[in-house]
Design an enzyme around this catalytic site. Structure first.
Site, PDB file in Angstrom:
ATOM      1  N   SER A  24       0.942  -1.206   0.209  1.00  0.00           N
ATOM      2  CA  SER A  24      -0.143   0.040   0.089  1.00  0.00           C
ATOM      3  C   SER A  24       0.709   1.103  -0.180  1.00  0.00           C
ATOM      4  O   SER A  24       0.257   2.464  -0.370  1.00  0.00           O
ATOM      5  CB  SER A  24      -0.870   0.004   1.140  1.00  0.00           C
ATOM      6  OG  SER A  24      -0.854  -1.035   2.057  1.00  0.00           O
ATOM      7  N   HIS A  36      -3.211  -3.776  -5.953  1.00  0.00           N
ATOM      8  CA  HIS A  36      -3.474  -3.018  -4.455  1.00  0.00           C
ATOM      9  C   HIS A  36      -4.861  -3.203  -4.257  1.00  0.00           C
ATOM     10  O   HIS A  36      -5.807  -2.701  -4.782  1.00  0.00           O
ATOM     11  CB  HIS A  36      -2.904  -1.484  -4.490  1.00  0.00           C
ATOM     12  CG  HIS A  36      -3.158  -1.003  -3.242  1.00  0.00           C
ATOM     13  ND1 HIS A  36      -3.739   0.058  -3.111  1.00  0.00           N
ATOM     14  CD2 HIS A  36      -3.133  -1.727  -2.046  1.00  0.00           C
ATOM     15  CE1 HIS A  36      -3.781   0.272  -1.335  1.00  0.00           C
ATOM     16  NE2 HIS A  36      -3.405  -0.706  -1.007  1.00  0.00           N
ATOM     17  N   GLU A  69      -6.422  -1.234  -7.502  1.00  0.00           N
ATOM     18  CA  GLU A  69      -5.506  -0.187  -7.990  1.00  0.00           C
ATOM     19  C   GLU A  69      -4.328  -0.918  -8.734  1.00  0.00           C
ATOM     20  O   GLU A  69      -3.755  -1.663  -8.148  1.00  0.00           O
ATOM     21  CB  GLU A  69      -5.052   0.836  -7.187  1.00  0.00           C
ATOM     22  CG  GLU A  69      -5.903   1.789  -6.353  1.00  0.00           C
ATOM     23  CD  GLU A  69      -5.042   2.553  -5.485  1.00  0.00           C
ATOM     24  OE1 GLU A  69      -5.733   3.814  -5.480  1.00  0.00           O
ATOM     25  OE2 GLU A  69      -4.369   2.129  -4.955  1.00  0.00           O
ATOM     26  N   ASN A  94      -5.019   6.158  -1.191  1.00  0.00           N
ATOM     27  CA  ASN A  94      -4.526   6.657   0.015  1.00  0.00           C
ATOM     28  C   ASN A  94      -3.938   8.043  -0.138  1.00  0.00           C
ATOM     29  O   ASN A  94      -3.407   8.650   0.886  1.00  0.00           O
ATOM     30  CB  ASN A  94      -3.417   5.683   0.366  1.00  0.00           C
ATOM     31  CG  ASN A  94      -3.882   4.412   1.063  1.00  0.00           C
ATOM     32  OD1 ASN A  94      -5.094   4.594   1.488  1.00  0.00           O
ATOM     33  ND2 ASN A  94      -3.335   3.376   0.912  1.00  0.00           N
TER      34      ASN A  94
END
Ligand code: NAD
Length: 475
Positions: free
Chosen positions: A123, A144, A156, A194
């Site tokens: 991540s 991801h 992702e 994120n």
């Protein structure tokens, strides 16, 4: 580009939270799956957790016994990464440590065929960095997933500097074949979700530091008002302040102290106090049995206020004594000066039928009686009203402006396209709407005005508008 065929073996390294979830997903999509973990017994435990989860699904009637058995029959535990020799795809979900991951992929590359694809579920580590020492870094990409992997829709697909476009396309098609919403993103700190989601927490923390409202009220404005599934404070309590503060620091330093990502001392103090959120029983909120739950501040209608009815209630702008204006970043006092009449400024909401709360602020020359009429009119439309200090951009609008601004910045830098940013935020963190599409719907000019006003009034460069947003407004 086609997905990896169903008969293609998928090897999963790391049988923890994510690895087990991804193994279940790949097996449910029909692949033979090999599950490997470095710790003795961990892969068996992971497999047993999958079986238990599936059992639950069968009990709740979401899956048949036969389907569950077929999935389990496709998952084999292996005790050595050499067993991945014939696999078409390896997905790594081990500890978040660059050296551990590099070492592992060197081992995998040595045994796997040249056409096999290697993927990491990292991540926060650069996909480019993990691939650096590979013989063929072109066949390496990020894949991801979000927790829990079988449930969360988003994947992702991350391309590092050396990733072949065809490899990213195959990973993308494979994620889609597994029933996911895939988005392409470039290997950059935080990827899409994120990175963009930092604004959701960061603005909430700033609003709290500026004492605009308490956490329960700010949360209610984002959930009941703007339609988000969880408010930022409840969400930070759920994630854990230790984890969230660490991610804040890592993104902040990865972007060379970019002010938009600056962590907050409020988070730090919660960590210092051991108030880590739900897992420790207390964070912003108290999770002890029987603890009083704080409620959002709501204006009550004073007796004597006459609620507007019917059509009049639908057109609150008809309140004759005052102009009602959706926030564009100017305070009510500034707007009152510009319009030469008293002003009530309203916060962004998710709109009719969804929103049940609206934040507002009034210029000092709005009489209490008119405020009460406004609150009653909102009530007639099914909206609780929360009076806020006369603050630029109020709460939900300020937050959306910062989410969209981050999206524009990411798009400008080629991290992802606009559709991918929106799909990522909706499917990765359950946002009610993609921030880019939402910003376009309410008008990019207004979003830009909110940011410009915040920057002018605070002097804080974190509010500078993305060049891409400013140029888009010129269109
Ligand atoms: P976890 O601690 O639950 O599981 C990690 C597993 O990897 C453990 O079972 C451990 O024994 C095993 N392991 C460690 N080193 C190994 C090695 N060298 N070889 C084989 N196995 C090894 O961790 P997790 O939460 O599943 O996270 C795994 C990865 O996924 C991390 O990179 C993390 O950043 C990423 N990730 C986590 C989440 C999340 O919400 N937990 C979400 C997305 C991505």
């Amino acid at each position: 580009m086609a997905a990896i065929g169903k008969s293609g073996v998928v090897g999963i390294v790391g049988a923890g939270t994510m690895g087990a979830g991804i193994a279940q997903l790949a097996a449910a999509a029909g692949h033979p799956v090999l599950l490997y973990d470095a710790w003795d017994g961990a892969a068996e435990k992971g497999r047993a957790r999958i079986a238990k989860g599936l059992e639950g699904l069968v009990k709740r009637g979401r899956m048949t016994e036969a389907e569950s058995a077929a999935i389990m029959a496709r998952i084999a535990v292996v005790t050595n990464p050499e067993a991945f020799a014939g696999a078409a795809l390896a997905i790594e979900a081990v500890v978040e440590d660059l050296e551990v991951k590099r070492k592992l992929f060197a081992q995998l590359e040595a045994v796997m065929g040249d056409d096999a694809i290697l993927a990491t579920n990292t991540s926060s580590i650069s996909v480019t960095a993990i691939a650096r020492d590979l013989r063929r870094p072109g066949r390496f990409a990020g894949m991801h997933f979000f927790n829990p992997a079988p449930v969360m829709k988003l994947v992702e697909v991350i391309s590092g500097v050396a990733t072949d476009a065809a490899v990213a396309a195959t990973v993308f098609a494979t994620a889609e074949a597994w029933g996911k919403v895939a988005v392409h993103a470039k290997s950059t700190p935080g990827f899409i979700v994120n990175r963009v989601a930092r604004a959701y927490y960061a603005e909430a923390l700033r609003l709290y530091e500026e004492r605009v409202a308490d956490p329960a009220t700010l949360d209610a404005l984002m959930t009941e008002g703007a339609g988000f599934r969880m408010g930022p404070f409840a969400l930070m309590d759920l994630i854990g302040h230790d984890v969230n503060y660490a991610v804040s620091q890592s993104v902040f330093s990865a972007y060379y102290q970019e002010p938009r990502f600056r962590p907050s001392v409020v988070q730090l103090e919660l960590v210092n106090a051991g108030r880590l959120g739900r897992k420790s029983g207390r964070g912003f909120f108290d999770y002890a049995e029987g603890a009083a739950q704080p409620v959002a501040v709501t204006e009550t209608v004073e007796t004597g206020a006459v609620p507007l009815e019917g059509a009049a209630a639908d057109r609150v702008c008809d309140l004759p004594a005052v102009r009602i204006h959706p926030t564009d970043g100017r305070t009510a006092r500034m707007l009152a000066r510009d319009f030469a009449r008293p002003v009530i400024v309203t916060d962004l909401t998710a709109g009719r039928g969804i929103a049940t709360r609206v934040g507002f602020a009034a210029s000092p020359d709005v009489p209490d009686r008119v405020v009460a009429e406004f609150v009653a009119a909102m009530g007639a439309q099914g909206l609780s009203a929360t009076r806020l200090p006369d603050w630029p951009g109020l709460v939900a609008m300020r937050t959306l402006a910062m989410l969209a601004n981050e999206g524009f910045e990411a798009v400008m830098q080629g991290v992802a396209d606009e559709t991918a940013v929106d799909a990522a935020m909706v499917n990765g963190v359950n946002y009610p709407r993609g921030p880019m599409g939402w910003a376009r719907a309410i008008g990019l000019g207004r979003v830009l005005a909110v940011l410009d006003s915040l920057q002018a009034l605070t002097g804080d460069p974190r509010y500078r508008a993305s060049l891409a947003l400013r140029l888009a407004v010129g269109d």
